[in-house]
Scaffold this motif. Structure first.
Motif, mmCIF file in Angstrom:
data_model
loop_
_atom_site.group_PDB
_atom_site.id
_atom_site.type_symbol
_atom_site.label_atom_id
_atom_site.label_comp_id
_atom_site.label_asym_id
_atom_site.label_seq_id
_atom_site.Cartn_x
_atom_site.Cartn_y
_atom_site.Cartn_z
ATOM 1 N N ARG A 1 36.135 47.045 50.377
ATOM 2 C CA ARG A 1 37.505 46.620 50.717
ATOM 3 C C ARG A 1 38.279 47.699 51.471
ATOM 4 N NH1 ARG A 1 41.755 45.764 45.982
ATOM 5 N NH2 ARG A 1 41.532 48.027 46.058
ATOM 6 N N GLY B 1 30.642 38.913 38.135
ATOM 7 C CA GLY B 1 29.779 38.037 38.924
ATOM 8 C C GLY B 1 30.548 37.286 39.993
ATOM 9 N N ALA B 2 30.140 36.056 40.216
ATOM 10 C CA ALA B 2 30.764 35.235 41.254
ATOM 11 C C ALA B 2 32.194 34.870 40.856
ATOM 12 C CB ALA B 2 29.955 33.965 41.458
ATOM 13 N N LYS B 3 33.029 34.629 41.875
ATOM 14 C CA LYS B 3 34.421 34.257 41.584
ATOM 15 C C LYS B 3 34.485 32.969 40.757
ATOM 16 C CE LYS B 3 36.679 36.727 45.306
ATOM 17 N NZ LYS B 3 37.352 36.770 46.572
ATOM 18 N N ASN C 1 34.977 40.213 35.152
ATOM 19 C CA ASN C 1 34.786 39.835 36.558
ATOM 20 C C ASN C 1 33.658 40.653 37.182
ATOM 21 O OD1 ASN C 1 35.184 38.751 39.121
ATOM 22 N ND2 ASN C 1 36.837 40.164 39.631
ATOM 23 N N ARG D 1 32.992 47.282 45.242
ATOM 24 C CA ARG D 1 34.070 46.446 45.800
ATOM 25 C C ARG D 1 35.091 47.289 46.567
ATOM 26 N NH1 ARG D 1 35.188 42.940 40.704
ATOM 27 N NH2 ARG D 1 33.524 41.422 40.843
ATOM 28 N N GLY E 1 40.024 47.576 41.938
ATOM 29 C CA GLY E 1 38.889 46.778 42.397
ATOM 30 C C GLY E 1 38.305 45.817 41.381
ATOM 31 N N CYS E 2 38.847 45.802 40.165
ATOM 32 C CA CYS E 2 38.264 44.900 39.156
ATOM 33 C C CYS E 2 38.640 43.442 39.394
ATOM 34 C CB CYS E 2 38.658 45.336 37.746
ATOM 35 S SG CYS E 2 37.512 46.575 37.108
ATOM 36 N N GLY E 3 39.702 43.212 40.183
ATOM 37 C CA GLY E 3 40.048 41.822 40.500
ATOM 38 C C GLY E 3 41.425 41.380 40.034
ATOM 39 N N LYS E 4 42.356 42.322 39.870
ATOM 40 C CA LYS E 4 43.701 41.961 39.411
ATOM 41 C C LYS E 4 44.357 40.942 40.340
ATOM 42 C CE LYS E 4 45.080 46.222 39.576
ATOM 43 N NZ LYS E 4 43.783 46.860 39.855
ATOM 44 N N THR E 5 44.322 41.243 41.639
ATOM 45 C CA THR E 5 44.992 40.363 42.609
ATOM 46 C C THR E 5 44.319 38.999 42.645
ATOM 47 O OG1 THR E 5 45.365 42.369 43.879
ATOM 48 C CG2 THR E 5 45.817 40.300 44.995
ATOM 49 N N THR E 6 42.994 39.013 42.646
ATOM 50 C CA THR E 6 42.223 37.766 42.671
ATOM 51 C C THR E 6 42.593 36.891 41.470
ATOM 52 O OG1 THR E 6 40.433 39.003 43.707
ATOM 53 C CG2 THR E 6 39.852 36.874 42.735
#
Ligand code: ADP
Length: 214
Positions: free
Chosen positions: A150, A183-185, A181, A146, A17-22
């Motif tokens: 998700r 805050g905002a994207k 990661n 997150r 959920g930390c944002g690897k894919t993003t």
């Protein structure tokens, strides 16, 4: 490209959920080639996947779905209660994931390769295989929120998954580079642009070094 020459590569990791894919997709948009080890693991264990014959003979037909895919709930229950079974499954999957990932990297057309490896720190050998380790970091509270959204899980369920991963501190200690990661994207963009420029420079430098200096 000289196939014997090691290429610059990044191992991207981070807690669930930390944002690897993003983040990986944003590097992909800038021209890096992404090699996703989770996707490879899924393909290997899909119906007719390259790991299924070995799983069948090691664990038996009852660990396969009628379509010939891995019976995930059943295998999850087994490996949860039996560390030996987990090791036997990993002995089948890990070398195949590694070979498929390296094969994808060998034909990569991007400016450099990013291997997305959720358990990069936990699984040991990936660290020696990549030039730099990039951790995607966020606060635990953000991570929990997150993943609850998700995946529709409870806080307890998310924390149980997090407990199977290395701690945030261990991951940060093992990383060469960190993207935060929380805050905002939009806050990711400058961090990614800066690192991408560095990675291009490293990659360029590595491709110019005589092989004996690598
Ligand atoms: P991972 O691959 O590490 O599990 P993801 O990239 O899938 O993480 O991100 C987890 C979830 O949080 C996804 O639903 C994603 O869209 C969302 N997300 C990631 N980064 C942000 C952000 N900065 N702001 C809002 N939502 C985010």
């Amino acid at each position: 490209m000289d196939s014997a020459r090691p290429r610059f590569s990044v191992g991207l990791t981070g807690g669930i959920g930390c944002g690897k894919t993003t983040v990986a997709n944003m590097f992909g948009a800038l021209g890096a080639t992404l090699v996703d080890t989770d996707e490879i693991a899924h393909a290997l264990t899909a119906p007719g996947g390259a790991a299924m014959a070995a799983i069948d003979s090691e664990f038996g037909r009852e660990f396969l779905t009628p379509e010939g895919a891995l019976n995930r709930p059943r295998m999850r229950a087994l490996v949860f209660s039996d560390p030996g079974a987990k090791a036997r499954l990993e002995a089948i999957l890990h070398p195949r994931i590694r070979d498929a990932a390296l094969a994808q990297a060998a034909i990569a057309s991007g400016s450099y390769v990013i291997f997305v490896v959720p358990l990069l720190i936990e699984s040991g050998t990936w660290r020696q295989r990549v030039t730099r380790v990039l951790a995607i970091d966020c606060d635990e509270a953000v991570q929990v929120a997150r993943v609850m959204t998700r995946n529709g899980l409870t806080e307890e369920q998310v924390r149980a998954i997090m407990a199977t991963q290395v701690t945030r501190q261990e991951r940060l200690a093992a990383a060469d580079d960190v993207i935060t990661n929380n805050g905002a994207k939009a806050l990711l963009e400058p961090q990614i642009t800066r690192l991408h420029a560095q990675y291009l420079a490293f990659s360029e430098r590595m491709s110019r070094l005589p092989v004996e200096r690598l």
